[in-house]
Design a protein around this motif. Structure first.
Motif, PDB file in Angstrom:
ATOM      1  N   ALA A 228       0.976  -1.228   0.021  1.00  0.00           N
ATOM      2  CA  ALA A 228       0.068   0.040  -0.062  1.00  0.00           C
ATOM      3  C   ALA A 228       0.750   1.257  -0.015  1.00  0.00           C
ATOM      4  O   ALA A 228       0.669   2.107  -0.741  1.00  0.00           O
ATOM      5  CB  ALA A 228      -0.817   0.071   1.206  1.00  0.00           C
ATOM      6  N   ALA A 229       1.980   1.204   0.693  1.00  0.00           N
ATOM      7  CA  ALA A 229       2.735   2.353   0.884  1.00  0.00           C
ATOM      8  C   ALA A 229       3.535   2.443  -0.660  1.00  0.00           C
ATOM      9  O   ALA A 229       3.448   3.945  -1.094  1.00  0.00           O
ATOM     10  CB  ALA A 229       3.865   2.171   1.745  1.00  0.00           C
ATOM     11  N   TYR A 230       3.884   1.638  -1.076  1.00  0.00           N
ATOM     12  CA  TYR A 230       4.485   1.535  -2.462  1.00  0.00           C
ATOM     13  C   TYR A 230       3.502   2.375  -3.454  1.00  0.00           C
ATOM     14  O   TYR A 230       3.967   3.207  -4.365  1.00  0.00           O
ATOM     15  CB  TYR A 230       5.026   0.263  -2.844  1.00  0.00           C
ATOM     16  N   ALA A 231       2.195   1.765  -3.450  1.00  0.00           N
ATOM     17  CA  ALA A 231       1.404   2.430  -4.372  1.00  0.00           C
ATOM     18  C   ALA A 231       1.140   3.893  -4.197  1.00  0.00           C
ATOM     19  O   ALA A 231       0.817   4.802  -4.972  1.00  0.00           O
ATOM     20  CB  ALA A 231      -0.039   1.786  -4.205  1.00  0.00           C
ATOM     21  N   ILE A 232       1.219   4.523  -2.881  1.00  0.00           N
ATOM     22  CA  ILE A 232       1.120   5.711  -2.331  1.00  0.00           C
ATOM     23  C   ILE A 232       2.296   6.553  -3.011  1.00  0.00           C
ATOM     24  O   ILE A 232       2.218   7.598  -3.612  1.00  0.00           O
ATOM     25  CB  ILE A 232       0.830   5.987  -0.961  1.00  0.00           C
ATOM     26  N   PHE A 233       3.371   5.897  -2.987  1.00  0.00           N
ATOM     27  CA  PHE A 233       4.824   6.577  -3.157  1.00  0.00           C
ATOM     28  C   PHE A 233       4.638   6.822  -5.071  1.00  0.00           C
ATOM     29  O   PHE A 233       5.355   7.769  -5.282  1.00  0.00           O
ATOM     30  CB  PHE A 233       6.005   5.933  -3.060  1.00  0.00           C
ATOM     31  N   LEU A 234       3.810   5.993  -5.738  1.00  0.00           N
ATOM     32  CA  LEU A 234       3.729   6.338  -6.977  1.00  0.00           C
ATOM     33  C   LEU A 234       2.824   7.257  -7.313  1.00  0.00           C
ATOM     34  O   LEU A 234       2.869   7.525  -8.923  1.00  0.00           O
ATOM     35  CB  LEU A 234       3.639   4.915  -8.012  1.00  0.00           C
ATOM     36  N   ASN A 243      -4.431  12.843   2.823  1.00  0.00           N
ATOM     37  CA  ASN A 243      -5.344  11.735   2.772  1.00  0.00           C
ATOM     38  C   ASN A 243      -5.059  10.696   3.956  1.00  0.00           C
ATOM     39  O   ASN A 243      -3.881  10.592   4.301  1.00  0.00           O
ATOM     40  CB  ASN A 243      -5.109  10.868   1.440  1.00  0.00           C
ATOM     41  N   PHE A 244      -6.160  10.273   4.509  1.00  0.00           N
ATOM     42  CA  PHE A 244      -5.867   9.282   5.398  1.00  0.00           C
ATOM     43  C   PHE A 244      -6.568   8.002   4.976  1.00  0.00           C
ATOM     44  O   PHE A 244      -7.718   7.978   4.662  1.00  0.00           O
ATOM     45  CB  PHE A 244      -6.766   9.758   6.757  1.00  0.00           C
ATOM     46  N   LEU A 245      -5.592   7.230   4.738  1.00  0.00           N
ATOM     47  CA  LEU A 245      -5.988   5.831   4.030  1.00  0.00           C
ATOM     48  C   LEU A 245      -5.869   4.464   4.730  1.00  0.00           C
ATOM     49  O   LEU A 245      -5.022   4.312   5.665  1.00  0.00           O
ATOM     50  CB  LEU A 245      -4.698   6.078   2.693  1.00  0.00           C
ATOM     51  N   LEU A 246      -6.662   3.749   4.435  1.00  0.00           N
ATOM     52  CA  LEU A 246      -6.548   2.348   4.954  1.00  0.00           C
ATOM     53  C   LEU A 246      -5.852   1.170   4.033  1.00  0.00           C
ATOM     54  O   LEU A 246      -6.036   1.573   2.537  1.00  0.00           O
ATOM     55  CB  LEU A 246      -8.039   1.719   5.221  1.00  0.00           C
ATOM     56  N   ASP A 247      -4.929   0.220   4.184  1.00  0.00           N
ATOM     57  CA  ASP A 247      -4.241  -0.331   3.468  1.00  0.00           C
ATOM     58  C   ASP A 247      -4.838  -1.025   2.183  1.00  0.00           C
ATOM     59  O   ASP A 247      -4.534  -1.087   1.167  1.00  0.00           O
ATOM     60  CB  ASP A 247      -3.204  -1.347   4.017  1.00  0.00           C
ATOM     61  N   ASP A 248      -5.991  -1.792   2.646  1.00  0.00           N
ATOM     62  CA  ASP A 248      -6.648  -2.572   1.613  1.00  0.00           C
ATOM     63  C   ASP A 248      -7.514  -1.693   0.677  1.00  0.00           C
ATOM     64  O   ASP A 248      -7.660  -2.044  -0.371  1.00  0.00           O
ATOM     65  CB  ASP A 248      -7.523  -3.832   2.069  1.00  0.00           C
ATOM     66  N   ASP A 249      -7.956  -0.428   1.073  1.00  0.00           N
ATOM     67  CA  ASP A 249      -8.698   0.519   0.209  1.00  0.00           C
ATOM     68  C   ASP A 249      -7.546   0.834  -0.792  1.00  0.00           C
ATOM     69  O   ASP A 249      -7.768   1.188  -2.221  1.00  0.00           O
ATOM     70  CB  ASP A 249      -9.146   1.541   0.932  1.00  0.00           C
ATOM     71  N   VAL A 250      -6.361   1.063  -0.461  1.00  0.00           N
ATOM     72  CA  VAL A 250      -5.449   1.592  -1.311  1.00  0.00           C
ATOM     73  C   VAL A 250      -5.024   0.570  -2.271  1.00  0.00           C
ATOM     74  O   VAL A 250      -5.012   1.054  -3.624  1.00  0.00           O
ATOM     75  CB  VAL A 250      -3.983   2.211  -0.739  1.00  0.00           C
ATOM     76  N   LEU A 251      -4.889  -0.511  -1.974  1.00  0.00           N
ATOM     77  CA  LEU A 251      -4.542  -1.510  -3.006  1.00  0.00           C
ATOM     78  C   LEU A 251      -5.699  -1.977  -3.641  1.00  0.00           C
ATOM     79  O   LEU A 251      -5.720  -2.312  -4.979  1.00  0.00           O
ATOM     80  CB  LEU A 251      -4.210  -3.066  -2.181  1.00  0.00           C
ATOM     81  N   ARG A 252      -6.858  -1.901  -3.333  1.00  0.00           N
ATOM     82  CA  ARG A 252      -8.142  -2.078  -4.002  1.00  0.00           C
ATOM     83  C   ARG A 252      -8.414  -1.172  -5.360  1.00  0.00           C
ATOM     84  O   ARG A 252      -8.611  -1.566  -6.427  1.00  0.00           O
ATOM     85  CB  ARG A 252      -9.174  -2.097  -3.229  1.00  0.00           C
ATOM     86  N   GLU A 253      -7.973   0.018  -4.763  1.00  0.00           N
ATOM     87  CA  GLU A 253      -7.907   1.246  -6.108  1.00  0.00           C
ATOM     88  C   GLU A 253      -6.651   0.964  -6.970  1.00  0.00           C
ATOM     89  O   GLU A 253      -6.973   1.384  -8.022  1.00  0.00           O
ATOM     90  CB  GLU A 253      -7.553   2.512  -5.268  1.00  0.00           C
ATOM     91  N   ALA A 254      -5.782   0.327  -6.488  1.00  0.00           N
ATOM     92  CA  ALA A 254      -4.563  -0.034  -7.395  1.00  0.00           C
ATOM     93  C   ALA A 254      -4.782  -1.095  -8.133  1.00  0.00           C
ATOM     94  O   ALA A 254      -4.091  -1.550  -8.968  1.00  0.00           O
ATOM     95  CB  ALA A 254      -3.330  -0.282  -6.465  1.00  0.00           C
ATOM     96  N   GLY A 255      -5.830  -1.925  -8.177  1.00  0.00           N
ATOM     97  CA  GLY A 255      -6.315  -2.891  -8.728  1.00  0.00           C
ATOM     98  C   GLY A 255      -6.181  -4.274  -8.200  1.00  0.00           C
ATOM     99  O   GLY A 255      -6.222  -5.380  -8.629  1.00  0.00           O
ATOM    100  N   VAL A 256      -5.847  -4.386  -6.991  1.00  0.00           N
ATOM    101  CA  VAL A 256      -5.671  -5.808  -6.154  1.00  0.00           C
ATOM    102  C   VAL A 256      -7.102  -6.307  -5.820  1.00  0.00           C
ATOM    103  O   VAL A 256      -7.978  -5.583  -5.414  1.00  0.00           O
ATOM    104  CB  VAL A 256      -4.882  -5.681  -4.909  1.00  0.00           C
ATOM    105  N   THR A 257      -7.113  -7.629  -6.191  1.00  0.00           N
ATOM    106  CA  THR A 257      -8.466  -8.256  -5.815  1.00  0.00           C
ATOM    107  C   THR A 257      -8.407  -9.387  -4.805  1.00  0.00           C
ATOM    108  O   THR A 257      -9.215  -9.698  -4.229  1.00  0.00           O
ATOM    109  CB  THR A 257      -9.192  -8.676  -7.223  1.00  0.00           C
TER     110      THR A 257
END
Length: 284
Positions: A228-234, A243-257
């Motif tokens: 999730a941190a990696y996705a934010i850095f990009l 933004n105040f983010l939860l890990d799986d929300d970040v990954l879901r938005e990045a396409g993780v299923t």
């Protein structure tokens, strides 16, 4: 600018990264060929906790990155300034700051010792403020600068304050630093965001302080926070801040299923983390 595609050649300054989530973030960045500064207190092996800044540096280099281990107590303002300056000089600048160093104590207002109260405020809120402030002059010169703090959303639920007021103050203090600096340095293009896990994460604190092996089994692996941190850095720092983010929300938005690989025990029911309100939906 557009979002970047990897962290090759980028320099990260990570506090408290000798183990756990901090080390996982470091290793994920290292896989791209990033430079990682591990700034933490643990120079000698701890009798109960695995990892030192030197074993972390070895893991970073094994993953493909360059490492600079620095002994740092984030309660020492002068030491912070010196460490940040040395890191920037060593790698020619800074691109990302990760405020990962944190102390936990869930004692109540009457139970907590004054020295423990002071400790968690100094490491968590004060340390985050001082490290972030020290990094800003260097981050201004980066193409896509990010500051990421591992702290919760600012949900002002009285019960979360009542159950463990000293700790809540310290963690919400970290989030308030994020909120304030996101606006303060917005015009400079420096992104400030906060990341928090939806579930407990299988770290030394979980095993040795909070719940032992039983809670470890109900936790996700540190890799979920690292990814999730990696996705934010990009993300584009000028467009993605405050933004105040939860890990799986970040990954879901990045396409993780598929979140199954992040489970410590695939058969165990996951434990919602502190400062996260259950929404009634099953956790993936």
């Amino acid at each position: 600018m557009t979002a970047q595609t990897d962290l090759k050649g980028k320099t990260l300054f990570i506090t408290g990264g000798s183990r756990g989530i901090g080390l996982a973030i470091a290793e994920r960045a290292a896989r791209d060929g990033a430079n990682v500064v591990i700034a933490a207190k643990t120079a000698e092996p701890h009798p109960k906790l695995e990892g030192t800044i030197y074993t972390a540096a070895a893991a970073i280099e094994k993953a493909g990155g360059q490492a600079l281990p620095l002994v740092l107590d984030v309660r020492d303002a002068d030491a912070i300034d010196a460490a940040v300056a040395r890191a920037a000089q060593h790698f020619g600048g800074l691109d990302i700051c990760v405020n990962n160093a944190s102390a936990i104590d869930l004692a109540s207002s009457e139970q907590i010792e004054v020295k423990r109260f002071d400790l968690i405020q100094q490491i968590n809120m004060r340390g985050t403020f001082l490290v972030s402030r020290a990094c800003v002059p260097h981050l201004r010169r980066s193409v896509n600068p990010h500051v990421l703090t591992l702290s919760p959303p600012l949900t002002l639920r009285p019960d979360w304050f009542a159950h463990h007021l000293p700790y809540t103050l310290s963690k919400y203090g970290m989030s308030m630093v994020t909120l304030g600096m996101a606006e303060e340095f917005k015009s400079d293009g420096v992104a400030f965001n906060a990341l928090w896990p939806r579930t407990t994460v299988a770290t030394a604190a979980i095993k040795h302080v909070l719940g032992g092996d039983a809670l470890m089994n109900r936790s996700r692996l540190p890799a979920i926070m690292a990814d999730a941190a990696y996705a934010i850095f990009l993300r584009d720092a000028r467009a993605f801040t405050g933004n105040f983010l939860l890990d799986d929300d970040v990954l879901r938005e990045a396409g993780v299923t598929d979140f199954a690989p992040y489970r410590h025990d695939p058969a165990a029911e996951l434990q919602i983390d502190i400062f996260v309100a259950p929404d009634g939906q099953p956790i993936p």
